[in-house]
Design a protein around this motif. Sequence first.
Motif, mmCIF file in Angstrom:
data_model
loop_
_atom_site.group_PDB
_atom_site.id
_atom_site.type_symbol
_atom_site.label_atom_id
_atom_site.label_comp_id
_atom_site.label_asym_id
_atom_site.label_seq_id
_atom_site.Cartn_x
_atom_site.Cartn_y
_atom_site.Cartn_z
ATOM 1 N N ALA A 12 2.734 -4.403 2.899
ATOM 2 C CA ALA A 12 1.858 -5.063 3.865
ATOM 3 C C ALA A 12 2.104 -6.568 3.894
ATOM 4 O O ALA A 12 2.090 -7.194 4.945
ATOM 5 C CB ALA A 12 0.397 -4.773 3.538
ATOM 6 N N HIS A 44 -5.822 -14.359 17.596
ATOM 7 C CA HIS A 44 -4.901 -13.827 18.601
ATOM 8 C C HIS A 44 -4.926 -14.651 19.881
ATOM 9 O O HIS A 44 -3.942 -14.681 20.615
ATOM 10 C CB HIS A 44 -5.253 -12.371 18.919
ATOM 11 N N GLU A 100 -10.016 -13.802 12.546
ATOM 12 C CA GLU A 100 -10.317 -13.534 13.961
ATOM 13 C C GLU A 100 -11.753 -13.882 14.339
ATOM 14 O O GLU A 100 -12.524 -13.021 14.765
ATOM 15 C CB GLU A 100 -9.994 -12.071 14.298
ATOM 16 N N TYR A 121 0.882 -1.167 0.000
ATOM 17 C CA TYR A 121 0.000 0.000 0.000
ATOM 18 C C TYR A 121 0.918 1.215 0.000
ATOM 19 O O TYR A 121 1.456 1.557 1.040
ATOM 20 C CB TYR A 121 -0.895 0.021 1.238
ATOM 21 N N GLN A 138 -12.812 -9.745 9.227
ATOM 22 C CA GLN A 138 -12.398 -9.400 10.588
ATOM 23 C C GLN A 138 -13.490 -8.605 11.300
ATOM 24 O O GLN A 138 -13.846 -8.890 12.421
ATOM 25 C CB GLN A 138 -11.099 -8.596 10.529
ATOM 26 N N VAL A 143 4.192 1.138 2.125
ATOM 27 C CA VAL A 143 4.101 0.041 3.094
ATOM 28 C C VAL A 143 3.997 -1.295 2.373
ATOM 29 O O VAL A 143 3.074 -1.512 1.586
ATOM 30 C CB VAL A 143 2.856 0.212 3.993
ATOM 31 N N PRO A 169 1.608 -10.026 15.131
ATOM 32 C CA PRO A 169 1.198 -8.798 15.808
ATOM 33 C C PRO A 169 0.236 -7.983 14.946
ATOM 34 O O PRO A 169 0.119 -8.229 13.742
ATOM 35 C CB PRO A 169 2.503 -8.033 16.011
ATOM 36 N N ASN A 170 -0.412 -6.998 15.562
ATOM 37 C CA ASN A 170 -1.309 -6.126 14.790
ATOM 38 C C ASN A 170 -0.550 -5.444 13.664
ATOM 39 O O ASN A 170 0.578 -5.014 13.845
ATOM 40 C CB ASN A 170 -1.910 -5.042 15.695
ATOM 41 N N GLY A 171 -1.156 -5.382 12.525
ATOM 42 C CA GLY A 171 -0.534 -4.714 11.385
ATOM 43 C C GLY A 171 0.531 -5.541 10.693
ATOM 44 O O GLY A 171 1.264 -5.037 9.853
ATOM 45 N N SER A 172 0.590 -6.842 11.001
ATOM 46 C CA SER A 172 1.645 -7.659 10.395
ATOM 47 C C SER A 172 1.265 -8.142 9.005
ATOM 48 O O SER A 172 2.075 -8.766 8.320
ATOM 49 C CB SER A 172 1.964 -8.838 11.306
ATOM 50 N N GLY A 173 0.035 -7.879 8.582
ATOM 51 C CA GLY A 173 -0.339 -8.201 7.208
ATOM 52 C C GLY A 173 -1.232 -9.415 7.052
ATOM 53 O O GLY A 173 -1.466 -9.884 5.931
ATOM 54 N N LYS A 174 -1.788 -9.909 8.153
ATOM 55 C CA LYS A 174 -2.601 -11.132 8.072
ATOM 56 C C LYS A 174 -3.859 -10.927 7.229
ATOM 57 O O LYS A 174 -4.167 -11.723 6.337
ATOM 58 C CB LYS A 174 -2.999 -11.590 9.490
ATOM 59 N N SER A 175 -4.570 -9.840 7.519
ATOM 60 C CA SER A 175 -5.819 -9.608 6.769
ATOM 61 C C SER A 175 -5.530 -9.320 5.302
ATOM 62 O O SER A 175 -6.269 -9.766 4.415
ATOM 63 C CB SER A 175 -6.602 -8.448 7.379
ATOM 64 N N THR A 176 -4.463 -8.583 5.055
ATOM 65 C CA THR A 176 -4.094 -8.300 3.667
ATOM 66 C C THR A 176 -3.772 -9.598 2.925
ATOM 67 O O THR A 176 -4.155 -9.773 1.763
ATOM 68 C CB THR A 176 -2.880 -7.350 3.635
HETATM 69 N N1 ATP Z 1 -6.440 -0.389 2.479
HETATM 70 C C1 ATP Z 1 -5.238 -0.088 3.008
HETATM 71 N N2 ATP Z 1 -4.604 1.038 2.641
HETATM 72 C C2 ATP Z 1 -3.392 1.333 3.153
HETATM 73 N N3 ATP Z 1 -2.755 0.586 4.034
HETATM 74 C C3 ATP Z 1 -3.339 -0.543 4.458
HETATM 75 C C4 ATP Z 1 -4.622 -0.947 3.962
HETATM 76 N N4 ATP Z 1 -4.966 -2.109 4.546
HETATM 77 C C5 ATP Z 1 -3.950 -2.417 5.367
HETATM 78 N N5 ATP Z 1 -2.975 -1.497 5.308
HETATM 79 C C6 ATP Z 1 -1.692 -1.546 6.042
HETATM 80 O O1 ATP Z 1 -1.112 -2.792 5.780
HETATM 81 C C7 ATP Z 1 -0.511 -3.315 6.977
HETATM 82 C C8 ATP Z 1 -1.093 -4.676 7.278
HETATM 83 O O2 ATP Z 1 -2.450 -4.535 7.654
HETATM 84 P P1 ATP Z 1 -3.401 -5.787 7.960
HETATM 85 O O3 ATP Z 1 -4.755 -5.265 8.217
HETATM 86 O O4 ATP Z 1 -3.214 -6.768 6.893
HETATM 87 O O5 ATP Z 1 -2.772 -6.349 9.321
HETATM 88 P P2 ATP Z 1 -3.326 -7.472 10.296
HETATM 89 O O6 ATP Z 1 -2.210 -8.396 10.541
HETATM 90 O O7 ATP Z 1 -4.582 -8.032 9.808
HETATM 91 O O8 ATP Z 1 -3.574 -6.628 11.637
HETATM 92 P P3 ATP Z 1 -4.678 -6.834 12.786
HETATM 93 O O9 ATP Z 1 -4.181 -7.918 13.677
HETATM 94 O O10 ATP Z 1 -4.695 -5.528 13.491
HETATM 95 O O11 ATP Z 1 -5.950 -7.161 12.124
HETATM 96 C C9 ATP Z 1 -0.744 -2.284 8.057
HETATM 97 O O12 ATP Z 1 0.427 -1.494 8.164
HETATM 98 C C10 ATP Z 1 -1.902 -1.478 7.545
HETATM 99 O O13 ATP Z 1 -1.796 -0.165 8.012
#
Ligand code: ATP
Lengths: 256, 337
Positions: A21, A214, A181, A16, A89, A19, A40-47
């Motif tokens: 992701a 988590h 989650e 992104y 999520q 970043v 951890p949060n923001g580690s990219g799992k949802s992406t």
């Molecule tokens: N649509 C988007 N636009 C810009 N950045 C994004 C977008 N979606 C996610 N990110 C960034 O990509 C990174 C990974 O986000 P992601 O949601 O995949 O993490 P996660 O592991 O699912 O976190 P969580 O445990 O909080 O759900 C983060 O730094 C987030 O800020």
Amino acid sequence: MSTLPILEISNLTKSYGAVKAVNDVSMHIDRGEICGLIGPNGSGKSTFFDCSTGLGRPDSGKVTLDGQDITGWSLNRIAREGRMLRSFQKTVVFKALDVEENLIIAGQMFTFPSLFSTFSLGRMSRQRVTALRERARELIRMAGLWDVRHMPAGNLSGGQQKLIQFASMLMPEPKIILLDEPMAGINPKIIERVVETIKYANKSLGVSFLVIEHNIDVVTSICERVVVLDQGRKLAEGTPQTIVQNQQVREAYLGG
Amino acid sequence: MSLTQTSRETPLAEPSLEVRRRDLRLPLGILVAIVALSAPFLIGSYALHAIIIALIFLLPAHGLNLLVGYTGLLSLAQAAFFGIGAYTAGLLAVHYGTPFYVNLVAAGLMAGLIALPLGIPALRLRATSFVMCTLGFVIIGQAIAKNWISVTRGDMGLSSIPKPFFALGPASFTVSGTTGFYYLTLAVAVLATLAVWAIVRSPAGRNMIAIRENETLAESVGVPTWRYKLIVFMLSAVFAGVGGSIYAHYLTVVSPLTFQMYYSTTMLIIVLGGGAGTISGVVFGSLLFVGLSEALRVAPELRMIAYGFCLLILVFWFKKGFAPLLNRFWSFVGGVK
Ligand SMILES: Nc1ncnc2c1ncn2[C@@H]1O[C@H](COP(=O)(O)OP(=O)(O)OP(=O)(O)O)[C@@H](O)[C@H]1O
Ligand SMILES: [Mg+2]
């Protein structure tokens, strides 16, 4: 054929802006396996989920489902033709529709042979919907939602909505389900119920799972194998026991 | 495959505690049908004219309801497809003298077909841009009608469009007079209402509602949302085109003014004011709003002011249109307290 993993993801990358992701992550899920995905949060799992299921386009990488290359397929096609279902999520249900309708919608595209056949009100069509309603009712009983089946889904508690979402994904006899989650923000009673249902679907219906979670107790109790993401990269992989003791993983969580 | 042991249980029928009165829905339906069929003998010719216009506008409104009310896509393009239908029918009738039903079907098909290339790019846009784009279709439609003079005769428009006639083998039959036209329009409106009812009750209707409620969630359970939206956009155009063909035959003239924003907004008011996502609301809305607008022509200087006041009352008193009111009335008639 049966030794092939049900889902294989190779070198997936998604940025992104600046970043990264998800950064060159590869993993697979074996047939009949329940695999955990933590980090951890923001580690990219949802992406990672989004790019594997067609909700987002990966910058590069390849997704193979049941031996078929599905890279670039849309979300709806992956669900319909690949029978790979996913949850979100932030739980979503069709809020204004009742529980039963939620489940019927979730099953329709798997029962009707074509888009045009869904416009029919003929006998075949009505029989299909009746069958869907029966299956929906079985799943509603199993999920403990029988008493609220005619309530608008949006009026139910967060935990009940998670159950609706989960039951909806079981409507089409899926091959694999990706859960983002599923236990977040729900009370221990419902956590137990969801855990039971995942185990049931895995054992009796042969559904494979990839679960972002988590709650480490839940992960330990249902997953045979866990993959850890940190800052978009794959950090570790192994049984829950080895992962819990892994020094790098501990640092990622504490330092994050 | 049974998922639980308890699945043999059948739900207990809940004893109804409500005091039920007699179900009067069937008698009421028959009464409405009788009134509808005898309307020409009950009301004056001006009121009958107003009802004909309302029934004609009901067609594009039904189409728009599929789009806005059931699929959740706000469109202002209905007047464009209404105009396309009117010109198609007018040109066929003037140049080839084809029977009414041929013109009607051709107008619907033409509007639906033109909606395909327009819908493909437009539906890729986000909600607000989509609305702007559909507004553009009306403006472009009007410009074409004005400037493609060799076909449309420009601002002069098409005139002396013949009265609708039906040909069956050697026998032919021409509908002339307001009464005849009323029955013709009523028949088409009833058929269109049944068609919408069938679409909405079908599994596709359920998928349309799913798209309206949450498009991403609908996608995630396998609904090809993009293709559904395109099909519904085309269907909405078919309804508008059919309405346009009747309009052309009724007024016997078609001009570039058929493509006007005022028509699109009227159709939108019928749907939103009557009750988006309900069939009875839209039927009621068309009679109320078009009927009102036509009836107020007797006082031209007050017409738009009165119309505006009605809209304001609607917005403040009936936030969801008349549909909830109609539903309550319907269950009251059905005997539920
Ligand atoms: N649509 C988007 N636009 C810009 N950045 C994004 C977008 N979606 C996610 N990110 C960034 O990509 C990174 C990974 O986000 P992601 O949601 O995949 O993490 P996660 O592991 O699912 O976190 P969580 O445990 O909080 O759900 C983060 O730094 C987030 O800020
Ligand atoms: Mg996440």
